[in-house]
Scaffold this motif. Structure first.
Motif, mmCIF file in Angstrom:
data_model
loop_
_atom_site.group_PDB
_atom_site.id
_atom_site.type_symbol
_atom_site.label_atom_id
_atom_site.label_comp_id
_atom_site.label_asym_id
_atom_site.label_seq_id
_atom_site.Cartn_x
_atom_site.Cartn_y
_atom_site.Cartn_z
ATOM 1 N N LEU A 92 0.823 -1.210 0.000
ATOM 2 C CA LEU A 92 0.000 0.000 0.000
ATOM 3 C C LEU A 92 0.857 1.260 0.000
ATOM 4 O O LEU A 92 1.816 1.363 0.768
ATOM 5 C CB LEU A 92 -0.914 -0.006 1.235
ATOM 6 N N ASP A 93 0.519 2.175 -0.897
ATOM 7 C CA ASP A 93 1.079 3.525 -0.864
ATOM 8 C C ASP A 93 -0.008 4.419 -0.262
ATOM 9 O O ASP A 93 -0.955 4.809 -0.945
ATOM 10 C CB ASP A 93 1.449 3.987 -2.280
ATOM 11 N N TYR A 101 -2.077 -6.423 -4.127
ATOM 12 C CA TYR A 101 -2.198 -7.522 -3.168
ATOM 13 C C TYR A 101 -1.653 -8.812 -3.769
ATOM 14 O O TYR A 101 -1.729 -9.032 -4.983
ATOM 15 C CB TYR A 101 -3.666 -7.741 -2.786
ATOM 16 N N CYS A 102 -1.128 -9.668 -2.891
ATOM 17 C CA CYS A 102 -0.744 -11.027 -3.277
ATOM 18 C C CYS A 102 -1.175 -11.989 -2.181
ATOM 19 O O CYS A 102 -1.212 -11.623 -0.995
ATOM 20 C CB CYS A 102 0.775 -11.157 -3.459
ATOM 21 N N VAL A 103 -1.505 -13.206 -2.583
ATOM 22 C CA VAL A 103 -1.732 -14.255 -1.588
ATOM 23 C C VAL A 103 -0.401 -14.552 -0.908
ATOM 24 O O VAL A 103 0.615 -14.790 -1.571
ATOM 25 C CB VAL A 103 -2.304 -15.520 -2.249
ATOM 26 N N LYS A 104 -0.391 -14.518 0.421
ATOM 27 C CA LYS A 104 0.859 -14.725 1.160
ATOM 28 C C LYS A 104 1.267 -16.190 1.087
ATOM 29 O O LYS A 104 0.489 -17.086 1.432
ATOM 30 C CB LYS A 104 0.680 -14.315 2.623
ATOM 31 N N PRO A 105 2.501 -16.451 0.636
ATOM 32 C CA PRO A 105 2.955 -17.844 0.584
ATOM 33 C C PRO A 105 3.254 -18.372 1.992
ATOM 34 O O PRO A 105 3.583 -17.599 2.896
ATOM 35 C CB PRO A 105 4.233 -17.774 -0.258
ATOM 36 N N GLN A 106 3.148 -19.666 2.151
ATOM 37 C CA GLN A 106 3.513 -20.273 3.428
ATOM 38 C C GLN A 106 5.019 -20.187 3.632
ATOM 39 O O GLN A 106 5.796 -20.350 2.683
ATOM 40 C CB GLN A 106 3.069 -21.734 3.476
ATOM 41 N N HIS A 259 6.928 2.076 -15.674
ATOM 42 C CA HIS A 259 6.000 2.502 -14.631
ATOM 43 C C HIS A 259 5.602 1.281 -13.807
ATOM 44 O O HIS A 259 5.767 0.136 -14.221
ATOM 45 C CB HIS A 259 4.793 3.236 -15.215
ATOM 46 N N SER A 260 5.064 1.523 -12.661
ATOM 47 C CA SER A 260 4.766 0.429 -11.745
ATOM 48 C C SER A 260 3.455 -0.264 -12.124
ATOM 49 O O SER A 260 2.873 -0.021 -13.182
ATOM 50 C CB SER A 260 4.719 0.973 -10.326
ATOM 51 N N LEU A 261 3.006 -1.124 -11.243
ATOM 52 C CA LEU A 261 1.799 -1.908 -11.464
ATOM 53 C C LEU A 261 0.581 -1.006 -11.677
ATOM 54 O O LEU A 261 0.505 0.060 -11.059
ATOM 55 C CB LEU A 261 1.583 -2.823 -10.252
ATOM 56 N N ASP A 273 13.705 -2.035 -6.903
ATOM 57 C CA ASP A 273 13.909 -0.670 -7.412
ATOM 58 C C ASP A 273 12.726 -0.277 -8.323
ATOM 59 O O ASP A 273 12.886 0.132 -9.464
ATOM 60 C CB ASP A 273 15.229 -0.579 -8.179
ATOM 61 N N HIS A 274 11.549 -0.411 -7.770
ATOM 62 C CA HIS A 274 10.307 -0.351 -8.550
ATOM 63 C C HIS A 274 9.342 0.576 -7.828
ATOM 64 O O HIS A 274 8.880 0.264 -6.727
ATOM 65 C CB HIS A 274 9.757 -1.780 -8.629
ATOM 66 N N ASN A 275 9.070 1.750 -8.405
ATOM 67 C CA ASN A 275 8.213 2.733 -7.753
ATOM 68 C C ASN A 275 7.087 3.171 -8.681
ATOM 69 O O ASN A 275 7.238 3.132 -9.905
ATOM 70 C CB ASN A 275 9.010 3.987 -7.364
ATOM 71 N N TYR A 276 5.996 3.649 -8.095
ATOM 72 C CA TYR A 276 4.994 4.349 -8.885
ATOM 73 C C TYR A 276 5.607 5.652 -9.400
ATOM 74 O O TYR A 276 6.515 6.227 -8.777
ATOM 75 C CB TYR A 276 3.757 4.643 -8.035
ATOM 76 N N ILE A 277 5.124 6.135 -10.544
ATOM 77 C CA ILE A 277 5.702 7.335 -11.162
ATOM 78 C C ILE A 277 5.749 8.525 -10.206
ATOM 79 O O ILE A 277 6.767 9.233 -10.157
ATOM 80 C CB ILE A 277 4.959 7.677 -12.473
ATOM 81 N N PRO A 278 4.708 8.810 -9.406
ATOM 82 C CA PRO A 278 4.816 9.940 -8.477
ATOM 83 C C PRO A 278 6.011 9.831 -7.534
ATOM 84 O O PRO A 278 6.684 10.836 -7.255
ATOM 85 C CB PRO A 278 3.488 9.889 -7.706
ATOM 86 N N ARG A 279 6.308 8.628 -7.049
ATOM 87 C CA ARG A 279 7.457 8.431 -6.164
ATOM 88 C C ARG A 279 8.767 8.643 -6.918
ATOM 89 O O ARG A 279 9.731 9.177 -6.365
ATOM 90 C CB ARG A 279 7.420 7.022 -5.552
ATOM 91 N N GLU A 280 8.821 8.215 -8.178
ATOM 92 C CA GLU A 280 10.031 8.442 -8.984
ATOM 93 C C GLU A 280 10.286 9.941 -9.170
ATOM 94 O O GLU A 280 11.408 10.418 -9.086
ATOM 95 C CB GLU A 280 9.894 7.760 -10.352
ATOM 96 N N ILE A 281 9.222 10.690 -9.434
ATOM 97 C CA ILE A 281 9.362 12.140 -9.605
ATOM 98 C C ILE A 281 9.844 12.784 -8.307
ATOM 99 O O ILE A 281 10.691 13.681 -8.308
ATOM 100 C CB ILE A 281 8.027 12.757 -10.074
ATOM 101 N N ASP A 282 9.321 12.297 -7.172
ATOM 102 C CA ASP A 282 9.709 12.852 -5.874
ATOM 103 C C ASP A 282 11.200 12.660 -5.578
ATOM 104 O O ASP A 282 11.779 13.406 -4.782
ATOM 105 C CB ASP A 282 8.891 12.200 -4.750
ATOM 106 N N LEU A 283 11.819 11.661 -6.197
ATOM 107 C CA LEU A 283 13.238 11.375 -5.949
ATOM 108 C C LEU A 283 14.175 12.265 -6.765
ATOM 109 O O LEU A 283 15.388 12.232 -6.565
ATOM 110 C CB LEU A 283 13.538 9.899 -6.266
ATOM 111 N N LEU A 284 13.624 13.045 -7.705
ATOM 112 C CA LEU A 284 14.457 13.859 -8.594
ATOM 113 C C LEU A 284 14.538 15.287 -8.073
ATOM 114 O O LEU A 284 13.523 15.915 -7.772
ATOM 115 C CB LEU A 284 13.878 13.847 -10.013
#
Length: 405
Positions: A92-93, A101-106, A259-261, A273-284
């Motif tokens: 979650l952002d 979401y992902c099903v949590k593996p055992q 871009h992210s998911l 090293d995978h961010n949503y575009i808004p987070r990538e912009i925030d890093l610049l």
């Protein structure tokens, strides 16, 4: 509108009177023999069915996440929403309200998620009768079967556009046309960049390309033209890895990052090293020699429209934050382009892309940024393919260089 012998083309403008009648307008940009084509992509019943089906659910695409713990790994089901009684991992952002979401593996923590892959599920929200509206013979029907050629005579047009192309300008529709294969803008004075001018323009520039594979085409095209740009090996694998071009002598850096998911491909791609575009912009940090190009949309077409709208608003807010700390940074949006007409219409058809194209232009309309209208351009070039050919990519890049230099 086209003249194949002149390698010329332009899109028309449709005015809907909301009464079952439409006005189709074409501007005669060049002299010579011109042909007109008017395609009915879908009837209104088809559009209504596609809109309902798009917003009905998330099950058209299956996401599979790869969790790794040492030498062992396991795949579980993932998605933008999951209807499962199993324990879930939530990614979650909070700020931008983006969730996955992902099903949590055992026997593995949620942090062990490293890769993702997708496949079509076979799920359709269309009825059998509605599906019949999208048979190949009923998509893109030519409405001007007896259309004749128009001979456009020489005209005394002496007006010359004086103002150079720059960020903040809003292209009209159509915003340009092709002639001899070259894109010519109608709203600003455009420079044609040869290799020498490109080298001069790119000197000292930091350029960040954030988006999908239609923008990755840029980073493949540039070293073919600017020979001093070399790929730097970041020890990643696959075509969706981060790509980096460097020219150390001219202090030029060009980077492409997906871009992210949601990101749809049967190939396994990394989430490190995978961010949503808004987070990538925030890093610049940003400055007058930094340019950011953004495109997204193709991977959002199979999902309810609120996913796309939320992402676009998040990107807008990130650009506003960037302009507060660095108002001289150049930001350019490349819109979606048209793609194959007979692709899986419910998942990836251009109706979905056109809605997103209109939304994108509305959300970003009052920001001081550049627009590369790839939708308009690819209609003019007549390239019904998700990845336009090199000469189209070259003209997109030329428009970009006009904005930053």
């Amino acid at each position: 509108m086209s003249s194949p012998t002149l390698m010329a083309g332009a899109s028309g403008k449709v005015t809907d009177f909301n009464s079952g009648t439409y006005l189709i307008s074409f501007t005669l940009f060049w002299e010579g023999q011109v042909s007109l084509s008017l395609l009915l992509i879908h009837p209104s019943e088809g559009v209504s069915a596609l809109w309902r089906a798009r917003n009905q659910g998330y099950k058209k695409i299956i996401f599979k996440g790869k969790f790794v713990n040492g030498t062992s790994h396991v795949f579980t089901e993932c998605g933008l929403t999951l209807n499962s009684s199993a324990e879930l991992c939530e990614y979650l952002d909070n700020r931008d309200q983006e969730a996955f979401y992902c099903v949590k593996p055992q026997h593995m923590p949620c942090e062990a998620l490293t890769h993702m892959t997708t496949q079509n599920s076979g799920v359709s929200y269309l009825t059998d009768r509605e599906n019949g509206l999208f048979h190949r013979s009923k998509v893109g029907v030519e409405m001007m079967k007896d259309g004749k050629h128009i001979d456009v005579a020489e005209c005394n047009k002496n007006e010359k556009i004086e103002e150079r192309c720059q960020v903040g300008m809003k292209p009209p529709v159509p915003g340009g046309y092709t002639l001899q294969g070259r894109w010519i803008t109608t709203f600003c004075d455009q420079i044609q960049f040869d290799t020498i001018k490109m080298n001069d323009c790119l000197k000292g520039k930091l350029i960040y390309l954030l988006g999908d594979s239609t923008l990755r085409q840029w980073i493949y095209h540039l070293p073919k033209v600017v020979k001093t740009l070399q790929f730097f090996d970041l020890h990643e694998i696959g075509i969706f890895k981060k790509h980096l071009l460097l020219d150390a002598e001219r202090h030029t850096l060009i980077q492409w990052k997906k871009h992210s998911l949601p990101f749809i491909t049967f190939q396994l791609y990394s989430l490190i090293d995978h961010n949503y575009i808004p987070r990538e912009i925030d890093l610049l940090l940003g400055d007058k020699n930094t340019a950011i190009v953004i495109t997204f949309g193709q991977h959002f077409r199979p999902f309810p429209i609120d996913i796309f709208i939320r992402r676009a608003i998040g990107v807008r807010k990130a650009i506003e934050r960037l302009f507060l700390r660095s108002p001289t940074t150049k930001v350019i949006i490349k819109t979606e382009n048209i793609r194959e007409m007979h692709i899986e219409t419910e998942r990836f058809g251009d109706f979905h892309g056109y809605i997103q194209y209109l939304i994108m232009k509305d959300i970003f309309k009052d920001l001081n940024m550049g627009i590369i209208d790839a939708w308009d351009m690819t209609i003019a070039y007549g390239t019904n393919t998700i990845h336009p050919p090199d000469h189209v990519i070259g003209n997109q890049i030329n428009m970009f260089l006009n904005y930053i230099c």
